[in-house]
Design a protein around this motif. Structure first.
Motif, PDB file in Angstrom:
ATOM      1  N   PHE A  49       0.961  -1.088   0.468  1.00  0.00           N
ATOM      2  CA  PHE A  49       0.474  -0.330  -0.486  1.00  0.00           C
ATOM      3  C   PHE A  49       1.196   1.127   0.213  1.00  0.00           C
ATOM      4  CE2 PHE A  49      -2.041   3.288   1.970  1.00  0.00           C
ATOM      5  CZ  PHE A  49      -3.376   3.715   0.985  1.00  0.00           C
ATOM      6  N   ALA A  50       1.699   1.777   0.352  1.00  0.00           N
ATOM      7  CA  ALA A  50       2.605   2.694   1.013  1.00  0.00           C
ATOM      8  C   ALA A  50       3.242   2.563  -0.087  1.00  0.00           C
ATOM      9  CB  ALA A  50       3.593   2.433   1.845  1.00  0.00           C
ATOM     10  N   VAL A  81      -9.419   4.909  -1.828  1.00  0.00           N
ATOM     11  CA  VAL A  81      -8.717   3.935  -0.961  1.00  0.00           C
ATOM     12  C   VAL A  81      -8.928   2.695  -0.875  1.00  0.00           C
ATOM     13  CG1 VAL A  81      -7.487   3.585   1.272  1.00  0.00           C
ATOM     14  CG2 VAL A  81      -7.033   5.579  -0.131  1.00  0.00           C
ATOM     15  N   HIS A  84      -9.709   0.899   3.594  1.00  0.00           N
ATOM     16  CA  HIS A  84      -9.403   2.308   4.738  1.00  0.00           C
ATOM     17  C   HIS A  84      -9.514   2.031   5.867  1.00  0.00           C
ATOM     18  CE1 HIS A  84      -8.497   6.170   5.680  1.00  0.00           C
ATOM     19  NE2 HIS A  84     -10.294   6.467   6.466  1.00  0.00           N
ATOM     20  N   ASP A  87      -4.591   2.966   9.276  1.00  0.00           N
ATOM     21  CA  ASP A  87      -2.850   3.206   9.494  1.00  0.00           C
ATOM     22  C   ASP A  87      -2.741   3.478   8.034  1.00  0.00           C
ATOM     23  OD1 ASP A  87      -2.418   1.922  11.750  1.00  0.00           O
ATOM     24  OD2 ASP A  87      -2.697  -0.323  10.628  1.00  0.00           O
ATOM     25  N   ARG A  88      -3.584   3.761   7.370  1.00  0.00           N
ATOM     26  CA  ARG A  88      -3.838   3.714   5.052  1.00  0.00           C
ATOM     27  C   ARG A  88      -3.836   5.709   5.815  1.00  0.00           C
ATOM     28  NH1 ARG A  88      -5.809  -1.147   2.173  1.00  0.00           N
ATOM     29  NH2 ARG A  88      -4.116  -2.570   2.273  1.00  0.00           N
ATOM     30  N   VAL A  91      -0.111   6.414   5.606  1.00  0.00           N
ATOM     31  CA  VAL A  91       0.846   7.006   4.977  1.00  0.00           C
ATOM     32  C   VAL A  91       0.033   8.384   3.738  1.00  0.00           C
ATOM     33  CG1 VAL A  91       1.456   5.267   2.941  1.00  0.00           C
ATOM     34  CG2 VAL A  91       1.127   4.150   5.596  1.00  0.00           C
ATOM     35  N   PHE A 122      -4.717   2.240  -4.639  1.00  0.00           N
ATOM     36  CA  PHE A 122      -4.955   4.037  -3.940  1.00  0.00           C
ATOM     37  C   PHE A 122      -4.494   4.147  -5.207  1.00  0.00           C
ATOM     38  CE2 PHE A 122      -2.843   7.386  -3.980  1.00  0.00           C
ATOM     39  CZ  PHE A 122      -3.378   7.776  -2.003  1.00  0.00           C
TER      40      PHE A 122
END
Length: 143
Positions: A49-50, A81, A84, A87-88, A91, A122
């Motif tokens: 994800f990041a 997202v 979602h 944590d997301r 980021v 994303f």
């Protein structure tokens, strides 16, 4: 006047997916289509994800640069997202802070069940504004 549509080098050709990357409309508005962690063929280039968030914002920067703009010209973001959670959100906040500092554009974040491609987590699109032109040509128009 019809929008000026473009698909810059440095981004995949999106026409097979049914869209274009950039539309410049009257009044200096520039619309950037949803950018994601795309590879040269339009596939998803990262699983994490990041990494997807960072690549998506890099692709946004490429589109802005192709339109003669930069991140500072962005007025609004829309982010999407998958799954979602806080944590997301953290980021996304870190990446945005790294680009805009303490003056980010307005943003609407939407949590979604899925996005256009398998593995896509994303996506971000943007509305930017071209600064008014100044200089000799502008001065002559005022005479």
């Amino acid at each position: 006047m019809a929008p000026a549509i473009s698909n810059p080098d440095g981004l995949h050709d999106p026409t097979g997916f049914g869209y274009s990357h950039i539309a410049e409309v009257s009044g200096g508005l520039v619309l950037i289509a949803g950018q994601y962690a795309s590879d040269a063929e339009g596939g998803v280039a990262a699983e994490d994800f990041a990494a997807q968030v960072e690549l998506a914002f890099a692709r946004l920067g490429t589109a802005l640069e192709a339109a003669g703009l930069g991140y500072a010209d962005v007025a609004a973001l829309r982010t999407f997202v998958v799954d979602h959670d806080l944590d997301r959100l953290a980021v996304i906040g870190r990446v945005i802070a790294g680009i805009w500092g303490d003056r980010p554009p307005v943003q609407t974040l939407t949590g979604v069940a899925s996005l256009a491609l398998p593995g896509m987590l994303f996506e971000v699109d943007a509305t930017a504004e071209r600064p008014p032109r100044t200089g000799p040509s502008q001065d002559r128009a005022d005479d």
